[in-house]
Scaffold this active site. Structure first.
Site, mmCIF file in Angstrom:
data_model
loop_
_atom_site.group_PDB
_atom_site.id
_atom_site.type_symbol
_atom_site.label_atom_id
_atom_site.label_comp_id
_atom_site.label_asym_id
_atom_site.label_seq_id
_atom_site.Cartn_x
_atom_site.Cartn_y
_atom_site.Cartn_z
ATOM 1 N N CYS A 46 2.164 2.799 -4.823
ATOM 2 C CA CYS A 46 3.540 3.223 -5.073
ATOM 3 C C CYS A 46 3.824 3.317 -6.566
ATOM 4 O O CYS A 46 4.679 4.099 -6.996
ATOM 5 C CB CYS A 46 4.525 2.273 -4.405
ATOM 6 S SG CYS A 46 4.405 0.560 -4.960
ATOM 7 N N HIS A 415 7.803 -3.160 -4.800
ATOM 8 C CA HIS A 415 7.649 -1.767 -4.416
ATOM 9 C C HIS A 415 8.392 -0.903 -5.425
ATOM 10 O O HIS A 415 9.498 -1.229 -5.858
ATOM 11 C CB HIS A 415 8.189 -1.533 -3.003
ATOM 12 C CG HIS A 415 8.035 -0.130 -2.516
ATOM 13 N ND1 HIS A 415 6.787 0.460 -2.334
ATOM 14 C CD2 HIS A 415 8.957 0.822 -2.204
ATOM 15 C CE1 HIS A 415 6.953 1.695 -1.908
ATOM 16 N NE2 HIS A 415 8.262 1.941 -1.828
#
Length: 480
Positions: A46, A415
């Protein structure tokens, strides 16, 4: 029972076939309308996906890659193209900005990791990585790729220098036009900028020569929060350029003054004094990447993440953070003449004015010097009350927000997601879209500007907005 099982199996197979044939296609049509492709998560990638989405929202960076990679289209065959970072990055960014129609809604960016391994960067996709570190890996690798190309210094390559730093204007007379110059050597990549370091002695006020350092992103520390006052991007920028005292520094001027007052032949020691050091921006880039340092350390030495919200706006004025060449100090005769011509306080050009007007003028200048003329007075919609601040009516270094990278989680796991502008329509490719998107790997949805400005930013991508006069100058330089 057997017949029912056969019928159930046929129904399940028919449903699966309908989903395979029609489900993904219908979903693909809905996602492509006004959106951009997502990126496949290859296992904790990510950080890479969020950075690529942010870079794809910077048209100047894509344009620079197109100009730089033009050499490979004629020099190399297609099989060797994937060995160059610039070409691999260009293909990905063009697809993410919808300049190239991809076959799928979800792209695979593993080719970027493969080419980085060729550049001797070993990035594991199964370990926690940082998007800001990857940004520096990309920019430094692009510089290495550029430096590997043969280059001959061009005699007439003077347009890439900063105009304010050049003290003497270079003019030359030639018969005919100037020799052609390779376009890829006219400038660095658009994230390239320069910092100035200014040192002044507190004792004799002697200023040391200004030092210049390059930067690809501004890494700003977050100052301590004050109760009742929100943290803003201006606070971080002012903290970055705030002056600091450096003790026990040898001052050549103080040593020279001390030597002039001693007897001939008598040796003296170097005079050490305290200097005041200040950083400023000597050359602002076309694309400005701002990194907010959210890493802090506890008293026990463990890393912690700072979750404070730092307010930022759609537009950013950087004029007050720009370094300007100091003007020549007036002589004593000039000061005496100026003092004799000045009138008493409360007058302007010999004409009496109201005290409130004079105080208002001073207050306005103080606000501008404190940075209030920057993002603090920019509304969420991007409007700016220019009538209240005439000095800021025509900023030279005006930037528009293009993307925001946000990190959710703590220092050990988290994230990355990206807010970015939607690409402009094909009917007006030079315009800037007001539609924002929220992207988390392969998930893409529309977002509002208010949602973007309310996010806890980690990386901010701004692109400089040029006025009509500046556009004309840039076009003239390109023609030359």
């Amino acid at each position: 029972m057997r017949s029912w099982g056969v019928l159930g199996g046929l129904a399940a197979a028919l449903a699966a076939g309908v989903y395979v044939l029609w489900g993904p296609i219908a979903q693909r049509k809905r996602r492509r309308r006004g959106l951009v492709p997502g990126l496949l998560n290859l296992g904790n990638t990510c950080f890479m996906n969020s950075l690529l989405q942010g870079l794809s929202s910077c048209p100047s960076f894509i344009k620079w890659l197109e100009e730089f990679t033009a050499q490979y289209k004629t020099e190399q065959n297609q099989s060797a193209e994937h060995q160059y970072l610039s070409l691999t990055l260009l293909h990905l960014l063009r697809a993410l900005s919808c300049q190239e129609v991809p076959e799928d809604d979800v792209l695979d960016a593993s080719c970027l990791l493969e080419v980085l391994r060729i550049y001797r960067w070993q990035i594991s996709s199964f370990e926690e990585q940082d998007a800001h570190e990857l940004f520096h890996v990309l920019t430094s690798s692009l510089e290495d790729e550029r430096d590997r190309q043969p280059r001959v210094t061009h005699l007439f390559d003077v347009h890439s220098l900063e105009p304010e730093i050049i003290q003497k204007q270079i003019t030359c007379r030639t018969r005919g036009s100037l020799p052609p110059m390779s376009s890829r050597w006219k400038s660095q990549h658009p994230f390239h900028g320069r910092l100035t370091s200014n040192m002044v002695c507190k004792h004799c006020e002697h200023q040391s020569p200004v030092r210049y350092d390059t930067f690809d992103s501004l890494s700003l520390s977050i100052p301590a929060a004050v109760w009742g006052r929100p943290l803003t991007l201006d606070h971080c920028l002012h903290h970055f350029i705030s002056s600091e005292s450096v003790k026990d520094v040898v001052c050549d001027n103080c040593t020279k003054i001390q030597a002039e007052g001693t007897l001939n032949g008598q040796s003296i020691e170097n005079q050490r004094t305290t200097f005041v050091k200040q950083l400023k921006l000597g050359k602002l880039p076309q694309c400005l990447c701002i990194h907010l340092q959210r890493l802090s350390w506890s008293n026990q030495g463990t890393p912690l993440k700072r979750h404070e919200h730092v307010q930022f706006n759609e537009f950013l004025i950087m004029d007050i953070y720009k370094y300007h060449v100091p003007v020549h100090k007036p002589s004593q005769n000039d000061l005496n003449q100026k003092n004799s011509e000045e009138t008493k306080p409360g007058t302007k050009d010999g004409i009496a004015v109201k005290p409130s007007d004079a105080e208002q003028t001073h207050s306005t200048k103080s606000l501008i010097m404190n940075g209030a003329c920057s993002t603090s007075f920019l509304m969420s919609s991007g409007t700016f009350p220019l009538a209240a601040f005439p000095e800021c009516s025509s900023p030279v270094y005006l930037y528009r927000l293009m993307a925001v990278v946000v990190h959710h989680g703590d220092m050990h796991s988290g994230h990355f997601v990206t807010y970015r502008r939607s690409p402009p329509s094909s009917k007006s490719p030079l315009s800037v879209s007001n539609q924002w998107l929220w992207i988390s790997d392969d998930t893409v949805r529309k977002a509002s500007l208010q949602e973007v400005l309310s996010s806890s930013a980690y990386l901010l991508f701004y692109e400089r907005v040029h006025s009509k006069v500046q556009h004309q100058r840039l076009e003239l330089r390109a023609e030359e």
